[in-house]
Write a protein that holds these residues in place. Structure first.
Motif, PDB file in Angstrom:
ATOM      1  N   ARG A  28       0.832  -1.214   0.000  1.00 20.44           N
ATOM      2  CA  ARG A  28       0.000   0.000   0.000  1.00 20.44           C
ATOM      3  C   ARG A  28       0.863   1.260   0.000  1.00 20.44           C
ATOM      4  O   ARG A  28       0.365   2.367   0.086  1.00 20.44           O
ATOM      5  N   GLU A  29       2.188   1.103  -0.122  1.00 24.05           N
ATOM      6  CA  GLU A  29       3.095   2.234  -0.065  1.00 24.05           C
ATOM      7  C   GLU A  29       2.866   3.190  -1.234  1.00 24.05           C
ATOM      8  O   GLU A  29       2.598   2.767  -2.349  1.00 24.05           O
ATOM      9  N   GLY A  42       3.522   7.557   2.339  1.00 26.86           N
ATOM     10  CA  GLY A  42       2.193   7.141   2.753  1.00 26.86           C
ATOM     11  C   GLY A  42       1.977   5.652   2.591  1.00 26.86           C
ATOM     12  O   GLY A  42       2.722   4.966   1.891  1.00 26.86           O
ATOM     13  N   SER A  43       0.964   5.156   3.238  1.00 26.76           N
ATOM     14  CA  SER A  43       0.534   3.763   3.145  1.00 26.76           C
ATOM     15  C   SER A  43      -0.894   3.717   3.675  1.00 26.76           C
ATOM     16  O   SER A  43      -1.474   4.745   4.006  1.00 26.76           O
ATOM     17  N   SER A  44      -1.441   2.535   3.772  1.00 26.24           N
ATOM     18  CA  SER A  44      -2.728   2.404   4.447  1.00 26.24           C
ATOM     19  C   SER A  44      -2.461   2.107   5.919  1.00 26.24           C
ATOM     20  O   SER A  44      -1.334   1.799   6.322  1.00 26.24           O
ATOM     21  N   ASP A  45      -3.489   2.203   6.711  1.00 27.98           N
ATOM     22  CA  ASP A  45      -3.406   1.854   8.119  1.00 27.98           C
ATOM     23  C   ASP A  45      -2.974   0.388   8.221  1.00 27.98           C
ATOM     24  O   ASP A  45      -3.380  -0.436   7.399  1.00 27.98           O
ATOM     25  N   GLY A  50      -1.308  -2.084   5.733  1.00 29.61           N
ATOM     26  CA  GLY A  50      -0.378  -0.997   5.469  1.00 29.61           C
ATOM     27  C   GLY A  50       0.874  -1.055   6.319  1.00 29.61           C
ATOM     28  O   GLY A  50       1.026  -1.880   7.214  1.00 29.61           O
ATOM     29  N   SER A  52       3.136   0.568   9.044  1.00 32.00           N
ATOM     30  CA  SER A  52       2.946   1.441  10.205  1.00 32.00           C
ATOM     31  C   SER A  52       3.977   2.560  10.297  1.00 32.00           C
ATOM     32  O   SER A  52       3.805   3.499  11.071  1.00 32.00           O
ATOM     33  N   ARG A  54       4.667   4.586   7.865  1.00 33.35           N
ATOM     34  CA  ARG A  54       4.284   5.629   6.916  1.00 33.35           C
ATOM     35  C   ARG A  54       2.956   6.248   7.334  1.00 33.35           C
ATOM     36  O   ARG A  54       2.160   5.624   8.033  1.00 33.35           O
ATOM     37  N   TRP A  55       2.720   7.468   6.879  1.00 27.15           N
ATOM     38  CA  TRP A  55       1.469   8.170   7.164  1.00 27.15           C
ATOM     39  C   TRP A  55       0.325   7.525   6.392  1.00 27.15           C
ATOM     40  O   TRP A  55       0.471   7.193   5.227  1.00 27.15           O
ATOM     41  N   ASN A  56      -0.825   7.362   7.057  1.00 24.29           N
ATOM     42  CA  ASN A  56      -1.997   6.850   6.344  1.00 24.29           C
ATOM     43  C   ASN A  56      -3.014   7.981   6.180  1.00 24.29           C
ATOM     44  O   ASN A  56      -2.940   9.007   6.866  1.00 24.29           O
ATOM     45  N   GLU A  58      -6.034   8.376   7.061  1.00 27.30           N
ATOM     46  CA  GLU A  58      -6.822   8.701   8.250  1.00 27.30           C
ATOM     47  C   GLU A  58      -6.033   9.617   9.182  1.00 27.30           C
ATOM     48  O   GLU A  58      -6.565  10.601   9.709  1.00 27.30           O
TER      49      GLU A  58
END
Length: 157
Positions: A28-29, A42-45, A50, A52, A54-56, A58
């Motif tokens: 998800r990166e 960024g990534s997903s939660d 995702g 952890s 990286r920023w998600n 949410e």
């Protein structure tokens, strides 16, 4: 009425060689970028496979609400003659997920801790400044869930 446009670029970097052949076959990166700004990883939660570190999205939504409130609050404080010497916020966002995987935010609560350099009578003004910041914040006005604030304040002596 003035219009403002924002045009960041979001680039997926999570192809592990097979693309999206299955839900666990890809990362998800991604990178959020914009001209003259550092890249934001960024990534997903992690709850949604995702990374952890990286920023998600949410977290970024909650951070955006906090940033917007802070920037409005500081501007309103300056205009009101209130000297803020320190400001930190520890916001929380609550998102609910439905059985099928869809979801939405139920609320965000901001918890700004504000230090002012002034006399005790300025503390009475701070709540009104927070209320006004919440009312005029562009991001808070754009979401369909409540954005609350529970502020604390102290005098810098």
């Amino acid at each position: 009425m003035r219009e403002h446009r924002y045009e960041p670029t979001v680039t997926w970097t999570g192809n592990r060689g097979q693309g999206t052949v299955g839900p666990r076959s890809y990362g998800r990166e991604h990178i959020v970028s914009a001209t003259s700004k550092p890249d934001l990883p960024g990534s997903s939660d992690p709850a949604f496979l995702g990374d952890s570190t990286r920023w998600n999205p949410e977290e970024l939504l909650v951070a955006s609400l906090s940033q917007c409130h802070m920037l409005w609050f500081l501007g309103l404080a300056a205009a009101a003659g209130v000297v803020v010497t320190d400001y930190v916020d520890h916001p929380t966002g609550t998102m609910t997920e439905e059985p099928g995987g869809a979801g939405q935010f139920a609320e965000v609560t901001l918890r700004p801790e504000v230090t002012v350099s002034s006399t005790d009578d300025v503390l009475d003004k701070l709540e009104a400044l927070h209320e006004e910041a919440n009312r005029v914040c562009f991001i808070a006005r754009s979401v369909n869930f409540p954005v609350r604030h529970h502020a604390t304040a102290r005098i810098d002596r």
